[in-house]
Design an enzyme around this catalytic site. Structure first.
Site, PDB file in Angstrom:
ATOM      1  N   ASP A 100      -4.263   6.269  -7.676  1.00  0.00           N
ATOM      2  CA  ASP A 100      -5.314   5.497  -7.019  1.00  0.00           C
ATOM      3  C   ASP A 100      -5.882   6.203  -5.791  1.00  0.00           C
ATOM      4  O   ASP A 100      -7.104   6.407  -5.683  1.00  0.00           O
ATOM      5  CB  ASP A 100      -4.787   4.120  -6.605  1.00  0.00           C
ATOM      6  CG  ASP A 100      -4.600   3.190  -7.796  1.00  0.00           C
ATOM      7  OD1 ASP A 100      -4.122   3.662  -8.839  1.00  0.00           O
ATOM      8  OD2 ASP A 100      -4.925   2.005  -7.673  1.00  0.00           O
TER       9      ASP A 100
ATOM     10  N   SER B 185       4.243  -1.926 -10.506  1.00  0.00           N
ATOM     11  CA  SER B 185       3.890  -1.299  -9.226  1.00  0.00           C
ATOM     12  C   SER B 185       5.066  -1.422  -8.265  1.00  0.00           C
ATOM     13  O   SER B 185       5.773  -2.433  -8.248  1.00  0.00           O
ATOM     14  CB  SER B 185       2.658  -1.994  -8.649  1.00  0.00           C
ATOM     15  OG  SER B 185       2.373  -1.527  -7.351  1.00  0.00           O
TER      16      SER B 185
ATOM     17  N   ASP C   9      -1.885  -6.669   0.971  1.00  0.00           N
ATOM     18  CA  ASP C   9      -1.918  -5.472   1.817  1.00  0.00           C
ATOM     19  C   ASP C   9      -3.284  -5.203   2.425  1.00  0.00           C
ATOM     20  O   ASP C   9      -3.384  -4.722   3.552  1.00  0.00           O
ATOM     21  CB  ASP C   9      -1.448  -4.250   1.026  1.00  0.00           C
ATOM     22  CG  ASP C   9       0.062  -4.110   1.025  1.00  0.00           C
ATOM     23  OD1 ASP C   9       0.709  -4.792   1.846  1.00  0.00           O
ATOM     24  OD2 ASP C   9       0.588  -3.333   0.222  1.00  0.00           O
TER      25      ASP C   9
ATOM     26  N   ARG D 219       3.606  -2.658   7.281  1.00  0.00           N
ATOM     27  CA  ARG D 219       2.159  -2.457   7.418  1.00  0.00           C
ATOM     28  C   ARG D 219       1.696  -2.305   8.866  1.00  0.00           C
ATOM     29  O   ARG D 219       0.890  -1.422   9.162  1.00  0.00           O
ATOM     30  CB  ARG D 219       1.400  -3.587   6.719  1.00  0.00           C
ATOM     31  CG  ARG D 219       1.648  -3.631   5.207  1.00  0.00           C
ATOM     32  CD  ARG D 219       1.391  -2.267   4.566  1.00  0.00           C
ATOM     33  NE  ARG D 219       1.668  -2.244   3.142  1.00  0.00           N
ATOM     34  CZ  ARG D 219       2.510  -1.414   2.551  1.00  0.00           C
ATOM     35  NH1 ARG D 219       3.207  -0.562   3.294  1.00  0.00           N
ATOM     36  NH2 ARG D 219       2.676  -1.420   1.245  1.00  0.00           N
TER      37      ARG D 219
END
Length: 413
Positions: A15, A179, A123, A94
């Site tokens: 990606d 994922s 996210d 994050r």
């Protein structure tokens, strides 16, 4: 004519590699940013791949100590557990990464930050709210929310075709049909074959923890010491005169990950509520985090006043929501965190725990600051407590119950 500079949160995967090329084709200069927070990653290979695609530069920053000390341990201290089950391993990472990428953007004079988060997930919210809190004048490019991008790339097949056209190296090994997100605190698994909540996880999916059938047949015991709610050391009996004592934060987490993983500690399979309103199924492995949370909760209950503990529980649930939803740097989270930190002033001491076959069992605890009064609670001595006082206490509390019973008995149901 100079081109605008973009700092891309880069992983080296399909990606973000395609996004890197797409941004370059959109006439941006792109610097890739990679944060090392303990994930299993070949950073040098990712660097070479990004340079080959056309990145102006690649920044690889070691944030492991910062992440453990200032984010993971802070989450332990505050008792953060989202919806009573998820220890927020991705969520607390994050803001840590966002600080690094924003600092890079400011230092290099970038105009934009870009990321590869999808338009349905959490996210994108966490990254962008953190970026705007730290860098109000900054701008974000989110390709997966731009029609020009997501109409062109419907999924992995389209990305692979684009990668072939643009000579972007694609791994020869097939991608796992799910994922993952990994750091030193946890690994998460979602999407793909896991999207059906009724389907059992594929065999061999977990990486950090053993299946209980393969877990050790003997327990491991350790003493975990906290100061003001923060883990400071782990003492592990070695069977000899001297025990192994670990007080370095990074090694402490590594050690507990290894021991917890050997005993299958820290696996959960849950359906959770995303901030956008969607429900999603996720698998998580958090061995060290699970051990530390269990030990901290025990010490906290031992040390804190009853009403402070209950108020703290309310605040930690609010803070868990703030962190999960991306509001780590918000004014409400800053205020709540200070309150939670204040509650931990007396949470210092040592908890002895045993890990075995997926369980974390508290064996003992001690603290010089506990409110526990052994003499007062003893069944063998009065300790200054007057038993006859309990009669009045019971009578007063019974008034409401008697009145309700009198009313209920007079009604026809």
């Amino acid at each position: 004519m100079s081109r605008d500079l973009v700092i891309l949160a880069y992983s080296g995967g399909l990606d973000t590699s395609c996004i890197l090329k797409w941004l370059i084709q959109k006439n941006y200069d792109v610097v890739c940013y990679m944060a090392d927070i303990g994930q299993d990653e070949d950073f040098e290979k990712a660097r070479q791949k990004a340079k080959l695609i056309g990145a102006k530069d690649v920044i690889i920053e070691d944030l492991r100590n910062d992440f453990v000390s200032n984010y993971m341990f802070a989450a332990i201290q505050m008792g953060l557990v989202y919806e009573s089950r998820y220890y927020l391993g991705t969520s607390v990472a994050r803001p840590c990464i966002s600080v690094g990428i924003v600092n890079a953007a400011k230092k290099l004079g970038a105009k934009y930050i870009s990321h590869g988060a999808t338009g349905k997930g959490n996210d994108q919210v966490r990254f962008e709210l953190s970026v705007y809190s730290l860098w109000p004048e900054g701008k974000v490019i989110a390709p997966w929310r731009q029609p020009e991008f997501f109409n062109r790339f419907q999924g992995r097949k389209d990305l692979i075709e684009y990668a072939k056209q643009e000579n972007i190296p694609v791994s020869a090994t097939p991608k796992a049909p799910w994922s993952t997100d990994e750091n030193i605190m946890h690994i998460s698994y979602e999407s793909g074959v896991l999207e059906d909540p009724a389907a059992e996880p594929p065999s061999g999916i977990y990486k950090m923890t053993r299946d209980l059938k393969q877990a050790e047949d003997y327990p491991s015991t350790m003493d975990i010491t906290f100061e003001k709610g923060l883990p400071v050391s782990v003492k592990i009996p070695s069977g000899q005169e001297k025990a192994l004592i670990i007080n370095d934060p990074l090694n402490l987490v590594r050690t507990l990950n290894k021991l917890g993983g050997q005993h299958g500690v820290g696996r959960i399979d849950i359906v959770e509520n995303r901030f956008l309103g969607l429900k999603s199924r996720g698998l998580y492995e958090t061995p060290a985090g699970t051990i530390l949370h269990v030990a901290h909760l025990d010490l906290e209950t031992y040390a804190l006043d009853k009403e402070v503990l209950r108020l703290k529980k309310y605040l930690q649930d609010k803070m868990s929501d703030f962190v999960y939803n991306g509001f780590w740097f918000s004014p409400e989270a800053r205020y709540t965190r200070k309150c939670l930190e204040m509650s931990q002033e007396s949470v210092s001491g040592t908890v002895t725990v045993q890990v075995f076959k997926g369980n974390v069992i508290v064996l003992a605890r001690k603290s010089a600051k506990s409110l526990y009064n052994q003499e007062l609670v003893s069944m063998d001595i009065a300790g200054g407590f007057s038993p006859e006082d309990s009669t009045g206490f019971i009578n007063i509390n019974a008034v409401r119950l008697k009145e309700y019973a009198r009313f209920a008995n007079s009604q026809e149901f």
